[in-house]
Design a protein around this motif. Structure first.
Motif, mmCIF file in Angstrom:
data_model
loop_
_atom_site.group_PDB
_atom_site.id
_atom_site.type_symbol
_atom_site.label_atom_id
_atom_site.label_comp_id
_atom_site.label_asym_id
_atom_site.label_seq_id
_atom_site.Cartn_x
_atom_site.Cartn_y
_atom_site.Cartn_z
ATOM 1 N N ASP A 97 -3.961 -1.495 -4.804
ATOM 2 C CA ASP A 97 -4.949 -0.695 -4.005
ATOM 3 C C ASP A 97 -6.073 -1.776 -3.541
ATOM 4 O O ASP A 97 -5.802 -2.861 -3.553
ATOM 5 C CB ASP A 97 -5.664 0.246 -4.925
ATOM 6 N N SER A 98 -7.276 -1.142 -3.135
ATOM 7 C CA SER A 98 -7.902 -1.960 -2.534
ATOM 8 C C SER A 98 -8.558 -3.181 -3.425
ATOM 9 O O SER A 98 -8.627 -4.325 -3.126
ATOM 10 C CB SER A 98 -9.233 -1.269 -1.884
ATOM 11 N N LEU A 125 -8.442 -9.491 6.918
ATOM 12 C CA LEU A 125 -8.100 -8.550 6.000
ATOM 13 C C LEU A 125 -7.262 -7.128 6.583
ATOM 14 O O LEU A 125 -7.864 -6.267 6.730
ATOM 15 C CB LEU A 125 -9.239 -8.016 5.289
ATOM 16 N N VAL A 126 -6.315 -7.453 7.102
ATOM 17 C CA VAL A 126 -5.406 -6.463 7.771
ATOM 18 C C VAL A 126 -3.944 -6.231 7.233
ATOM 19 O O VAL A 126 -3.468 -7.427 6.678
ATOM 20 C CB VAL A 126 -5.204 -6.599 9.431
ATOM 21 N N TYR A 134 -17.539 -2.483 -0.948
ATOM 22 C CA TYR A 134 -16.282 -3.128 -0.329
ATOM 23 C C TYR A 134 -16.820 -3.527 1.123
ATOM 24 O O TYR A 134 -16.285 -4.411 1.659
ATOM 25 C CB TYR A 134 -14.986 -2.352 -0.806
ATOM 26 N N ASN A 155 -5.398 5.760 5.106
ATOM 27 C CA ASN A 155 -5.074 5.391 3.822
ATOM 28 C C ASN A 155 -5.036 4.056 3.577
ATOM 29 O O ASN A 155 -4.507 3.694 2.560
ATOM 30 C CB ASN A 155 -3.684 5.981 3.412
ATOM 31 N N LYS A 156 -5.471 3.059 4.409
ATOM 32 C CA LYS A 156 -5.540 1.792 4.309
ATOM 33 C C LYS A 156 -6.911 1.152 4.262
ATOM 34 O O LYS A 156 -7.289 0.087 4.860
ATOM 35 C CB LYS A 156 -4.997 1.091 5.581
ATOM 36 N N PHE A 157 -7.942 1.698 3.381
ATOM 37 C CA PHE A 157 -8.938 1.356 3.231
ATOM 38 C C PHE A 157 -9.117 -0.150 2.577
ATOM 39 O O PHE A 157 -9.955 -0.926 2.631
ATOM 40 C CB PHE A 157 -9.942 2.312 2.240
ATOM 41 N N ALA A 158 -8.134 -0.285 1.779
ATOM 42 C CA ALA A 158 -7.833 -1.685 1.165
ATOM 43 C C ALA A 158 -8.050 -2.715 2.335
ATOM 44 O O ALA A 158 -8.380 -4.041 2.016
ATOM 45 C CB ALA A 158 -6.551 -1.927 0.615
ATOM 46 N N PHE A 159 -7.666 -2.473 3.589
ATOM 47 C CA PHE A 159 -8.060 -3.122 4.665
ATOM 48 C C PHE A 159 -8.680 -2.710 5.621
ATOM 49 O O PHE A 159 -8.512 -2.058 6.516
ATOM 50 C CB PHE A 159 -6.420 -3.649 5.403
ATOM 51 N N ALA A 194 -11.018 -3.861 7.823
ATOM 52 C CA ALA A 194 -11.113 -4.135 9.196
ATOM 53 C C ALA A 194 -10.219 -3.116 9.985
ATOM 54 O O ALA A 194 -10.846 -2.638 11.032
ATOM 55 C CB ALA A 194 -10.571 -5.512 9.588
ATOM 56 N N THR A 195 -9.241 -2.452 9.471
ATOM 57 C CA THR A 195 -8.562 -1.569 10.160
ATOM 58 C C THR A 195 -9.279 -0.212 10.350
ATOM 59 O O THR A 195 -9.105 0.524 11.352
ATOM 60 C CB THR A 195 -7.070 -1.312 9.552
ATOM 61 N N ARG A 227 7.452 9.108 -1.832
ATOM 62 C CA ARG A 227 6.850 8.082 -2.610
ATOM 63 C C ARG A 227 6.477 8.306 -4.200
ATOM 64 O O ARG A 227 6.658 7.583 -5.111
ATOM 65 C CB ARG A 227 5.385 7.999 -2.113
ATOM 66 N N ILE A 254 -5.799 -5.767 -3.558
ATOM 67 C CA ILE A 254 -5.806 -6.554 -2.195
ATOM 68 C C ILE A 254 -6.944 -7.547 -2.322
ATOM 69 O O ILE A 254 -6.732 -8.794 -2.149
ATOM 70 C CB ILE A 254 -6.026 -5.798 -1.069
ATOM 71 N N ARG A 290 -16.458 -7.152 2.106
ATOM 72 C CA ARG A 290 -15.342 -7.633 3.068
ATOM 73 C C ARG A 290 -15.011 -6.964 4.032
ATOM 74 O O ARG A 290 -13.932 -6.348 4.165
ATOM 75 C CB ARG A 290 -14.302 -7.719 1.844
ATOM 76 N N SER A 291 -15.775 -6.639 5.263
ATOM 77 C CA SER A 291 -15.432 -6.071 6.253
ATOM 78 C C SER A 291 -16.190 -6.560 7.564
ATOM 79 O O SER A 291 -17.485 -6.866 7.244
ATOM 80 C CB SER A 291 -15.336 -4.649 6.257
ATOM 81 N N PRO A 292 -15.671 -6.282 8.692
ATOM 82 C CA PRO A 292 -16.530 -6.871 9.819
ATOM 83 C C PRO A 292 -17.548 -5.686 10.169
ATOM 84 O O PRO A 292 -17.667 -5.660 11.610
ATOM 85 C CB PRO A 292 -15.395 -7.129 10.831
ATOM 86 N N ASP A 311 -13.246 -12.007 7.152
ATOM 87 C CA ASP A 311 -13.271 -10.528 6.650
ATOM 88 C C ASP A 311 -12.052 -9.813 7.856
ATOM 89 O O ASP A 311 -11.330 -8.797 7.511
ATOM 90 C CB ASP A 311 -14.438 -9.892 7.051
ATOM 91 N N LYS A 325 -10.749 0.725 -11.237
ATOM 92 C CA LYS A 325 -11.401 1.994 -10.722
ATOM 93 C C LYS A 325 -10.257 3.209 -10.495
ATOM 94 O O LYS A 325 -9.031 2.604 -10.594
ATOM 95 C CB LYS A 325 -11.793 1.613 -9.372
ATOM 96 N N LEU A 376 0.740 -1.376 0.249
ATOM 97 C CA LEU A 376 -0.001 0.006 -0.017
ATOM 98 C C LEU A 376 0.903 1.215 0.020
ATOM 99 O O LEU A 376 0.592 2.112 -0.906
ATOM 100 C CB LEU A 376 -0.972 0.010 1.345
#
Lengths: 81, 528
Positions: free
Chosen positions: A37-38, A61-62, B272, B243-247, B249-250, B114, A41, B276-278, A58, B503, A31
């Protein structure tokens, strides 16, 4: 596990880096370095689920599980244990 | 709302809150917790440095930065110096950056480590850039034809008071490039007045106060991300950057930990999140979550309903509609009408008028379809250096959105499609959005795009590109389910199953790239 590491590396390089693996270390954050990106992933998750016959929950996913080659390999090891 | 009286320029949002709440945390990002006083001081220091670098009123300063504290300092610092902030998409590669930099001719570029490789490959000297300011530089720039300065060095002066430069409300504050999902990217010129009026309207209908804390997962270079920043800074609220929306859960965990009151996303953000999230497991832990808002395109009824079921009962949902050309927002559905106006984009926000016009510019009757045309002090000044493109959308009636739709008897607006997305199959004019909704309603797919591709016989034919929910789901099964709801001429002849739709960084589906996907698959898979 070196075989697993290679499988993951090849998947990342072929699908996200267009064959150019410059700068992709085992610890490189997918990332932070803008490699994945999402959407990417999710592709990585689907790949792991199919290739290694696992289910990624789910709450798994960390970044600690999926944000670098080392993290993915360690996660797969834990899942296999 | 009294304090808004003193806010006439974009930088006043920050200055006003720094005066009222100097020690209040305004921004949270990983280990960083910055107060209004600290951010304002740094923005003032940067503004002075920019002036020292030769930046004067109206000069463009390009930002190529991920969401972070330095982005916020730069955004307000540039406007304090009288400059025009041009935030660029952080996904751009040298080929995409060059035409934008050529058009903008920015005096200064602000970026971070970056993007160093990309900036080197872009060769900034060809665009007469006078300085590059870098957050945490890592590469050697000894051969650069312009000074390359560490950003940190420029925001550590002792002098940190407000500058008080006289800037007109009508002066340009920002140029934001539209995502360019259809055609060439265009730089939307927004004045201070455009941004300030829209920001105040949004604060009003969302009832934002200094108690609000927003989770920001959308990039600031995207107009909706920018408006999250401005609205919360205008009221003295706080933003949490993740900035970690790909994850996801965080993100959800941090929303609970930081007692976030608002979350905002585009349709794919919610697709999304639900897939794929809790989120559901956290229902009981999101006590502070006052609302979720959605803009950035049409979100299917199925996702809206699922979102409502998954959120805590006290969390309201704001469905909103806008455009970069409108500084962000044009309409919203008040949460009390979420259910009975589920397919609507709502009514105009304060200060905006929206009309439905036919091709001759005449207002159509209730229920009849036409183009949405918006007017108000939030409407852009035009496209940067593109007068022809400006004339095609701005006239005495206002801004022609390119969206087609109608208004109901209660004054609620409904988008039915895009003027430029209509597909003509045989004699039928078909709206892809209607078909995409049917695909979503099957419950078998996560995302769907319907495209018209050239056909010798029919002019165009329909192809659907979809992401299935489960691996076992086949093209045939999806098509069979759609056939129960669609007439034959609206049923795509082909369904392509893909793992994900292409996207933009802001999460919008790139229709142009979906075309490429079909082409690519057609050329590699014999007989397809």
């Amino acid at each position: 596990m070196s075989e697993v590491r290679e499988i993951i590396r090849v998947f990342i390089v072929e699908n996200f880096l267009f064959g150019n693996e410059d700068g992709l270390g085992d610890e490189t954050s997918f990332l932070d370095e803008g490699i994945i990106d999402s959407t990417g992933i999710l592709e990585l998750v689907n790949f792991c689920e199919e290739e290694f016959s696992i289910t990624v929950e789910d709450d798994e996913l960390v970044p600690e599980n999926l944000d670098s080659i080392n993290n993915v390999v360690a996660y797969l090891q834990r899942k296999a244990a | 709302m009294g304090r808004f009286t003193y806010q006439t320029l974009t930088n006043h949002f920050l200055e006003d809150s720094a005066k009222s709440f100097p020690d209040k945390v305004a921004l949270i990002h990983e280990d960083v917790r910055a107060t209004y006083g600290q951010i304002n001081a740094k923005a003032n220091q940067l503004a002075r440095s920019l002036i020292n670098q030769g930046v004067t009123k109206g000069d463009r300063v390009a930002l190529i930065l991920e969401n972070c504290l330095e982005y916020v300092i730069s955004y307000y610092g540039v406007t304090k110096a009288g400059g025009v902030v041009a935030p660029l998409n952080t996904d751009l590669k040298p080929d995409g950056l060059r035409p934008l930099l050529g058009e903008l001719t920015p005096k200064v570029v602000i970026s971070s480590s970056r993007f160093e490789r990309i900036l080197k490959a872009t060769d900034l000297s060809t665009f007469k850039v006078q300085a590059l300011l870098l957050r945490d530089p890592k590469l050697k720039w000894s051969f650069a034809l312009f000074p390359v300065l560490p950003l940190d060095d420029l925001i550590s002066d002792e002098e940190s008071s407000n500058l008080g430069i006289q800037i007109e409300e009508s002066a340009l504050a920002s140029i934001i490039y539209t995502s360019g999902s259809t055609g060439k990217p265009k730089g939307v010129m927004l004045s201070h007045c455009n941004i300030v009026s829209n920001t105040h309207s949004i604060c009003q209908y969302l009832y934002l106060t200094e108690k609000d804390i927003q989770m920001v997962v959308l990039p600031f270079f995207y107009v909706m991300g920018k408006s999250l920043l401005n609205t919360h800074f205008a009221v003295g609220g706080a933003i949490v950057i993740n900035n970690k929306f790909a994850f996801p859960a965080t993100v959800i965990k941090q929303m609970a930990d930081e007692e976030v009151t608002g979350f905002s996303g585009v349709p794919s953000t919610y697709a999304y999140l639900l897939h794929r999230s809790p989120l559901v497991d956290y229902r009981g832990k999101l006590d502070s979550l006052r609302y979720c808002s959605q803009a950035g395109g049409h979100m299917s009824r199925r996702i809206k309903e699922e979102l409502q079921r998954s959120l805590p009962e006290h969390t309201e949902i704001f469905i909103m509609y806008g455009a970069t050309e409108a500084s962000a927002r044009l309409t919203y559905v008040e949460p009390g009408r979420f259910e009975d106006k589920m397919d609507s984009i709502g009514k105009p926000i304060p200060g905006v008028t929206l009309r439905v016009l036919d091709e001759k510019g005449q207002e159509v009757f209730i229920g009849q379809t036409g183009e949405f045309v918006a007017a108000g002090s939030n409407i852009m000044q035009g496209y940067w250096k593109q007068p022809k493109a400006t004339r095609s959308v701005l006239d005495q009636d206002g801004y022609h959105t390119g969206d087609l739709g109608f208004q109901d008897r209660e004054g609620y607006f409904y988008v039915t499609g895009r003027k430029d997305n209509l597909v003509k199959v045989g004699g039928h004019r078909i709206n892809p959005q209607e078909i995409e909704d049917v695909f979503m309603a099957t419950g078998l797919v996560l995302e769907a795009v319907v495209l018209g591709i050239p056909d010798e016989l029919l002019g165009q034919r329909l192809v659907a590109v979809v992401v299935p929910r489960g691996e076992e789901c086949s093209e045939k099964e999806i098509l069979n389910r759609c056939a129960q709801r669609l007439p034959k001429h609206k049923l795509p002849g082909k369904v392509k199953l893909v793992r994900a739709l292409p996207k933009s960084t802001s999460g919008k589906i790139e229709r142009n790239m979906c075309f490429e996907l079909i082409k690519l698959q057609s050329s590699t898979i014999p007989g397809s």
